[in-house]
Design a protein around this motif. Structure first.
Motif, PDB file in Angstrom:
ATOM      1  N   ARG A  62      -5.323 -11.566   6.348  1.00 10.14           N
ATOM      2  CA  ARG A  62      -4.074 -11.407   7.102  1.00 10.14           C
ATOM      3  C   ARG A  62      -3.156 -10.371   6.456  1.00 10.14           C
ATOM      4  NH1 ARG A  62       1.028 -12.672   6.691  1.00 10.14           N
ATOM      5  NH2 ARG A  62       0.641 -13.568   4.634  1.00 10.14           N
ATOM      6  N   LEU A  63      -3.117 -10.349   5.123  1.00  5.31           N
ATOM      7  CA  LEU A  63      -2.232  -9.431   4.425  1.00  5.31           C
ATOM      8  C   LEU A  63      -2.666  -7.979   4.615  1.00  5.31           C
ATOM      9  CD1 LEU A  63       0.319  -9.808   2.796  1.00  5.31           C
ATOM     10  CD2 LEU A  63      -1.049  -9.780   0.702  1.00  5.31           C
ATOM     11  N   PHE A  64      -3.975  -7.765   4.724  1.00 10.87           N
ATOM     12  CA  PHE A  64      -4.475  -6.413   4.996  1.00 10.87           C
ATOM     13  C   PHE A  64      -3.957  -5.915   6.333  1.00 10.87           C
ATOM     14  CE2 PHE A  64      -7.646  -4.039   7.451  1.00 10.87           C
ATOM     15  CZ  PHE A  64      -7.698  -2.864   6.720  1.00 10.87           C
ATOM     16  N   TRP A  65      -4.034  -6.752   7.358  1.00  9.37           N
ATOM     17  CA  TRP A  65      -3.577  -6.351   8.683  1.00  9.37           C
ATOM     18  C   TRP A  65      -2.066  -6.167   8.727  1.00  9.37           C
ATOM     19  CZ3 TRP A  65      -6.992  -4.315  11.626  1.00  9.37           C
ATOM     20  CH2 TRP A  65      -8.319  -4.748  11.565  1.00  9.37           C
ATOM     21  N   LEU A  66      -1.342  -6.961   7.951  1.00  8.55           N
ATOM     22  CA  LEU A  66       0.108  -6.792   7.864  1.00  8.55           C
ATOM     23  C   LEU A  66       0.441  -5.433   7.253  1.00  8.55           C
ATOM     24  CD1 LEU A  66       3.029  -7.875   8.002  1.00  8.55           C
ATOM     25  CD2 LEU A  66       2.665  -8.874   5.727  1.00  8.55           C
ATOM     26  N   ALA A  67      -0.236  -5.090   6.163  1.00 10.06           N
ATOM     27  CA  ALA A  67       0.009  -3.802   5.509  1.00 10.06           C
ATOM     28  C   ALA A  67      -0.382  -2.641   6.423  1.00 10.06           C
ATOM     29  CB  ALA A  67      -0.775  -3.730   4.197  1.00 10.06           C
ATOM     30  N   MET A  68      -1.517  -2.781   7.114  1.00  8.98           N
ATOM     31  CA  MET A  68      -1.945  -1.731   8.039  1.00  8.98           C
ATOM     32  C   MET A  68      -0.939  -1.568   9.172  1.00  8.98           C
ATOM     33  SD  MET A  68      -4.260   0.567   8.722  1.00  8.98           S
ATOM     34  CE  MET A  68      -5.798   0.148   7.893  1.00  8.98           C
ATOM     35  N   GLY A  69      -0.437  -2.683   9.687  1.00  9.30           N
ATOM     36  CA  GLY A  69       0.566  -2.619  10.749  1.00  9.30           C
ATOM     37  C   GLY A  69       1.850  -1.965  10.280  1.00  9.30           C
ATOM     38  N   ASN A  70       2.277  -2.284   9.066  1.00  9.12           N
ATOM     39  CA  ASN A  70       3.479  -1.649   8.510  1.00  9.12           C
ATOM     40  C   ASN A  70       3.300  -0.139   8.395  1.00  9.12           C
ATOM     41  OD1 ASN A  70       4.797  -4.108   8.236  1.00  9.12           O
ATOM     42  ND2 ASN A  70       4.262  -4.358   6.078  1.00  9.12           N
ATOM     43  N   SER A  71       2.129   0.296   7.929  1.00 11.18           N
ATOM     44  CA  SER A  71       1.879   1.731   7.765  1.00 11.18           C
ATOM     45  C   SER A  71       1.796   2.436   9.113  1.00 11.18           C
ATOM     46  CB  SER A  71       0.591   1.957   6.969  1.00 11.18           C
ATOM     47  OG  SER A  71       0.741   1.561   5.624  1.00 11.18           O
ATOM     48  N   LEU A  72       1.138   1.811  10.083  1.00  8.79           N
ATOM     49  CA  LEU A  72       1.033   2.421  11.410  1.00  8.79           C
ATOM     50  C   LEU A  72       2.399   2.533  12.072  1.00  8.79           C
ATOM     51  CD1 LEU A  72      -2.212   0.702  12.749  1.00  8.79           C
ATOM     52  CD2 LEU A  72      -1.915   3.140  12.270  1.00  8.79           C
ATOM     53  N   ARG A  73       3.209   1.504  11.948  1.00  7.09           N
ATOM     54  CA  ARG A  73       4.556   1.530  12.531  1.00  7.09           C
ATOM     55  C   ARG A  73       5.406   2.618  11.882  1.00  7.09           C
ATOM     56  NH1 ARG A  73       8.424  -3.663  11.798  1.00  7.09           N
ATOM     57  NH2 ARG A  73       7.939  -3.104   9.631  1.00  7.09           N
ATOM     58  N   ILE A 247       7.579  -7.061   3.631  1.00  4.83           N
ATOM     59  CA  ILE A 247       8.049  -6.202   4.716  1.00  4.83           C
ATOM     60  C   ILE A 247       7.903  -4.719   4.370  1.00  4.83           C
ATOM     61  CG2 ILE A 247       9.666  -7.906   5.621  1.00  4.83           C
ATOM     62  CD1 ILE A 247      11.896  -6.480   4.139  1.00  4.83           C
ATOM     63  N   GLY A 248       7.841  -4.394   3.077  1.00  3.10           N
ATOM     64  CA  GLY A 248       7.674  -3.003   2.669  1.00  3.10           C
ATOM     65  C   GLY A 248       6.289  -2.689   2.155  1.00  3.10           C
ATOM     66  N   LEU A 249       5.339  -3.609   2.346  1.00  2.15           N
ATOM     67  CA  LEU A 249       3.974  -3.406   1.852  1.00  2.15           C
ATOM     68  C   LEU A 249       3.217  -2.458   2.772  1.00  2.15           C
ATOM     69  CD1 LEU A 249       1.780  -4.242  -0.229  1.00  2.15           C
ATOM     70  CD2 LEU A 249       1.114  -6.045   1.387  1.00  2.15           C
ATOM     71  N   THR A 250       2.782  -1.329   2.240  1.00  6.03           N
ATOM     72  CA  THR A 250       1.978  -0.379   2.998  1.00  6.03           C
ATOM     73  C   THR A 250       0.509  -0.587   2.673  1.00  6.03           C
ATOM     74  OG1 THR A 250       2.070   1.338   1.297  1.00  6.03           O
ATOM     75  CG2 THR A 250       3.881   1.270   2.885  1.00  6.03           C
ATOM     76  N   ILE A 251      -0.350   0.075   3.404  1.00  8.89           N
ATOM     77  CA  ILE A 251      -1.778  -0.102   3.180  1.00  8.89           C
ATOM     78  C   ILE A 251      -2.181   0.466   1.808  1.00  8.89           C
ATOM     79  CG2 ILE A 251      -2.369   2.042   4.378  1.00  8.89           C
ATOM     80  CD1 ILE A 251      -4.389  -1.258   4.273  1.00  8.89           C
ATOM     81  N   VAL A 252      -1.526   1.554   1.368  1.00  3.92           N
ATOM     82  CA  VAL A 252      -1.805   2.081   0.029  1.00  3.92           C
ATOM     83  C   VAL A 252      -1.232   1.145  -1.021  1.00  3.92           C
ATOM     84  CG1 VAL A 252      -1.493   4.040  -1.534  1.00  3.92           C
ATOM     85  CG2 VAL A 252      -1.854   4.437   0.896  1.00  3.92           C
ATOM     86  N   GLY A 253      -0.098   0.524  -0.729  1.00  2.00           N
ATOM     87  CA  GLY A 253       0.456  -0.473  -1.636  1.00  2.00           C
ATOM     88  C   GLY A 253      -0.465  -1.674  -1.767  1.00  2.00           C
ATOM     89  N   LEU A 255      -3.736  -1.525  -1.384  1.00  5.08           N
ATOM     90  CA  LEU A 255      -4.853  -1.023  -2.189  1.00  5.08           C
ATOM     91  C   LEU A 255      -4.477  -1.067  -3.676  1.00  5.08           C
ATOM     92  CD1 LEU A 255      -6.918   2.170  -1.374  1.00  5.08           C
ATOM     93  CD2 LEU A 255      -6.169   1.728  -3.692  1.00  5.08           C
ATOM     94  N   TYR A 256      -3.260  -0.639  -3.984  1.00  3.87           N
ATOM     95  CA  TYR A 256      -2.775  -0.657  -5.368  1.00  3.87           C
ATOM     96  C   TYR A 256      -2.720  -2.087  -5.900  1.00  3.87           C
ATOM     97  CZ  TYR A 256       0.505  -0.032  -9.274  1.00  3.87           C
ATOM     98  OH  TYR A 256       1.117  -0.037 -10.503  1.00  3.87           O
ATOM     99  N   ARG A 257      -2.277  -3.002  -5.073  1.00  3.92           N
ATOM    100  CA  ARG A 257      -2.173  -4.397  -5.502  1.00  3.92           C
ATOM    101  C   ARG A 257      -3.544  -4.966  -5.836  1.00  3.92           C
ATOM    102  NH1 ARG A 257       1.010  -8.550  -1.715  1.00  3.92           N
ATOM    103  NH2 ARG A 257       2.719  -7.212  -2.452  1.00  3.92           N
ATOM    104  N   GLN A 258      -4.532  -4.688  -4.994  1.00  6.64           N
ATOM    105  CA  GLN A 258      -5.865  -5.234  -5.218  1.00  6.64           C
ATOM    106  C   GLN A 258      -6.582  -4.539  -6.371  1.00  6.64           C
ATOM    107  OE1 GLN A 258      -7.056  -7.903  -3.709  1.00  6.64           O
ATOM    108  NE2 GLN A 258      -5.216  -8.107  -2.453  1.00  6.64           N
ATOM    109  N   ALA A 270     -13.046  -0.829  -0.717  1.00  4.94           N
ATOM    110  CA  ALA A 270     -13.281  -1.082   0.711  1.00  4.94           C
ATOM    111  C   ALA A 270     -12.017  -0.791   1.520  1.00  4.94           C
ATOM    112  CB  ALA A 270     -13.713  -2.535   0.911  1.00  4.94           C
ATOM    113  N   VAL A 271     -10.852  -1.170   0.982  1.00  2.00           N
ATOM    114  CA  VAL A 271      -9.584  -0.857   1.652  1.00  2.00           C
ATOM    115  C   VAL A 271      -9.408   0.649   1.770  1.00  2.00           C
ATOM    116  CG1 VAL A 271      -7.068  -1.041   1.498  1.00  2.00           C
ATOM    117  CG2 VAL A 271      -8.490  -2.989   0.865  1.00  2.00           C
TER     118      VAL A 271
END
Length: 298
Positions: A62-73, A247-253, A255-258, A270-271
């Motif tokens: 779920r967190l991956f999709w949240l980050a992807m959605g934040n970046s796309l938006r 709310i500020g988590l981006t997809i690169v963020g 990736l950095y977290r993982q 994989a991310v």
């Protein structure tokens, strides 16, 4: 050896060799390595091949999709802001209205933010958007009778803060791209339009925009990449990679977290591979729709 150095056949290869080496060492090899690592479970002193397990885990995260959605938006909104506004500014600077000295100062002032460290700028904007009633943004809305706002703890206001940072940093850069494109348009086209009695809007629509099409496509392409790859601005604005409710988590963020914070390099790879595929898909689609791969008729 001397004959080889002065050979006309070998000369082109010597000129492209630095690019090929740079491309191979810093792009192709890391990309191939990331693809391999995305199918592995990497632990200290142990590497286990897990096939597509990381991708299966990723698509159920779920967190991956949240980050992807934040970046796309964020990417979509930066495209809406950072293409029309710099284009309009470039047209105004390129026009005959105004003093050349003032225009030169304006261009320099608009480009300065791109030379500023993102770290320094992030700290300054964090102070501007802080919760304190004395913070700059709260003072501005306070002038309209609005109470202090927790800018970085709400989804929409946090996104607005990121967009303000993006506008401040990249408006001048995109304006320079458009200005270079405008100055390459032959003046004969505008003279012909004047003879035909075209208005300013008609000249902009039927002369400027078609001639600027390659520049617009280029700015669109790099803006898609820049939006999806945004990380440091969010990291500095929130003072780390842990924003309230992500709310500020981006997809690169993410990736950095993982990869860095949790040391799960296989999953982080994989991310990264999925992110690359998404950016390529978006840019190849828009390039195709804009006719960049279409052969011109002779």
């Amino acid at each position: 050896m001397r004959r080889l150095l002065y050979s006309q056949k070998a000369a082109p290869y010597f000129f492209v060799l630095p690019f090929i080496l740079t491309f191979g060492i810093f792009w192709a090899f890391p990309l191939g390595r990331s693809v391999v690592m995305s199918g592995q479970n990497i632990l200290p002193g142990q590497v286990e091949n897990v096939g597509f397990h990381n991708y299966e885990r990723l698509f159920g995260d779920r967190l991956f999709w949240l980050a992807m959605g934040n970046s796309l938006r964020y990417t979509v909104l930066t495209l809406v802001l950072l293409i029309p506004i710099p284009l309009l500014l470039a047209v105004l600077v390129n026009s005959r209205i105004g003093s050349p000295k003032i225009k030169a100062f304006f261009k320099s002032a608009m480009f300065v933010p791109a030379l500023t460290s993102v770290v320094v700028a992030g700290i300054v904007f964090r102070l501007m958007f802080s919760e304190s009633s004395t913070a700059l943004m709260n003072q501005i809305i306070g002038a309209f009778g609005i109470g202090p706002t927790k800018w970085l703890k709400n989804d929409l206001t946090g996104l607005a803060a990121l967009l303000v940072v993006a506008m401040w940093r990249w408006t001048g850069v995109n304006m320079m791209y458009f200005l270079a494109g405008l100055q390459s348009i032959p003046t004969e086209y505008y003279e012909a339009a004047d003879i035909d009695g075209a208005s300013h809007w008609q000249k902009f629509r039927y002369v400027t925009l078609p001639q600027l099409r390659p520049t617009i496509v280029y700015v669109l392409t790099i803006s898609v990449y820049g939006g999806m790859a945004m990380f440091l601005e969010s990291f500095m604005l929130y003072g780390g990679n842990n924003s309230p409710e992500n709310i500020g988590l981006t997809i690169v963020g993410y990736l950095y977290r993982q990869g860095i914070e949790k040391n799960d390099l296989g999953y982080a790879s994989a991310v990264g591979v999925v992110l690359l595929v998404v950016i390529l898909a978006i840019n190849l689609t828009q390039l195709t729709l804009n006719g960049m791969f279409r052969k011109e008729s002779r």
